[in-house]
Design a protein around this motif. Sequence first.
Motif, PDB file in Angstrom:
ATOM      1  N   GLN A 123       0.910  -1.466  -0.319  1.00 40.29           N
ATOM      2  CA  GLN A 123       0.381  -0.300  -0.422  1.00 40.29           C
ATOM      3  C   GLN A 123       0.960   1.507   0.030  1.00 40.29           C
ATOM      4  O   GLN A 123       0.336   1.923  -0.772  1.00 40.29           O
ATOM      5  CB  GLN A 123      -0.653   0.332   1.861  1.00 40.29           C
TER       6      GLN A 123
ATOM      7  N   GLU B 191       1.131   3.984  -2.536  1.00 44.19           N
ATOM      8  CA  GLU B 191       0.489   5.535  -2.196  1.00 44.19           C
ATOM      9  C   GLU B 191       1.666   6.138  -2.439  1.00 44.19           C
ATOM     10  O   GLU B 191       1.676   7.838  -2.695  1.00 44.19           O
ATOM     11  CB  GLU B 191      -0.070   5.196  -0.749  1.00 44.19           C
TER      12      GLU B 191
ATOM     13  N   TYR C  45       1.681   7.235  -6.191  1.00 46.83           N
ATOM     14  CA  TYR C  45       0.875   8.246  -6.770  1.00 46.83           C
ATOM     15  C   TYR C  45       1.240   9.772  -6.239  1.00 46.83           C
ATOM     16  O   TYR C  45       0.957  10.352  -7.381  1.00 46.83           O
ATOM     17  CB  TYR C  45      -1.035   7.521  -5.955  1.00 46.83           C
ATOM     18  N   GLN C  46       1.224   9.748  -5.060  1.00 54.99           N
ATOM     19  CA  GLN C  46       2.292  10.833  -5.220  1.00 54.99           C
ATOM     20  C   GLN C  46       3.080  12.149  -6.071  1.00 54.99           C
ATOM     21  O   GLN C  46       2.970  13.032  -6.488  1.00 54.99           O
ATOM     22  CB  GLN C  46       2.445  11.572  -3.091  1.00 54.99           C
TER      23      GLN C  46
END
Length: 320
Positions: A217, A221, A224-225
Amino acid sequence: MALFRNIVYVLDDHYTEPPASLLRAITLAENSQATLTILYVLPKLSLSSYSQEIEIDHEEAESLIIEREKVRLQEYVHSLSQNISPTADLRIGKSYIEIVRAVTENSFDLVIKQVDHISWLERLIGSNDMQLLRNCPCPVWLLKDNVNVDYKNIIVAVDFDTEADETLNADLNRKMLGIASALSLADFTALHIVNTYDVPEAGFVSLWVDQPSNTEQDLYESEYQRRSYQMKVLLTNLQQSLGESTYRYLAPKSYVVRGIADHELPKMADDLNADLVIMGTVARTGIPGAIIGNTAESVLSQLQCSVLAIKPEGFVCPIK
């Protein structure tokens, strides 16, 4: 903004009434004050054995056919819009090779062509359209035969891949966004800017960590950031390029989508009812001429809408 200055439209084998794709080419040329050439590639004549038996001369037959086709093409072009006075060009040979040669010889900056209806075998070994996308040094706009002249939604697929040349990516993204913005403003369409991302190593974290689900995860994340930040920078640069008022009017929507491009881009094109997808065709091999990679080919073969494929600067055309 004059997107293109020297456009070539490729007629299909059985041209009669001007198709929607040709009407779009004419409109684009008129709006851009560009020259327009109508190119028709005639397959090389191959006489049957029976023709030879009844003593049909190959050279004479080819000459007669070429002259007839030249007259027909000139009459057809003359019947089109006279605001731009299109030029006719007849060539003989393999379609994609002659198109690329015409582009090289005449410095065309855009090829517009209706998508071929291809057989299963052609799809397997590579259609003329795919060969054109691989080899043509200028942008190629492939339109479906049921194309809607009035576009509503344009998607531009940008790339933030860290394995590629970052400068090359940035230049290509900027080039695609410039074209996409101008087309969107001209057609009063919605503009959607899409980036897809994946973290291949996330599926293997259990090999070296005790809590793989949390680490997986975190990996997604973090990626994605990173992509979201790069998208923000891209939009800021676009805003500065267009100006505040034009950017607000354009109001581009951005998407950072988790998943493999082969799956997500065609899905987004369907979900957004895209009329046109603009994408770069950059291979990861670093070999001049190998400009369209497996991902791009997979995406292009799945799209149900028209496609405008853009190559980066410095592309070396393999066809002489």
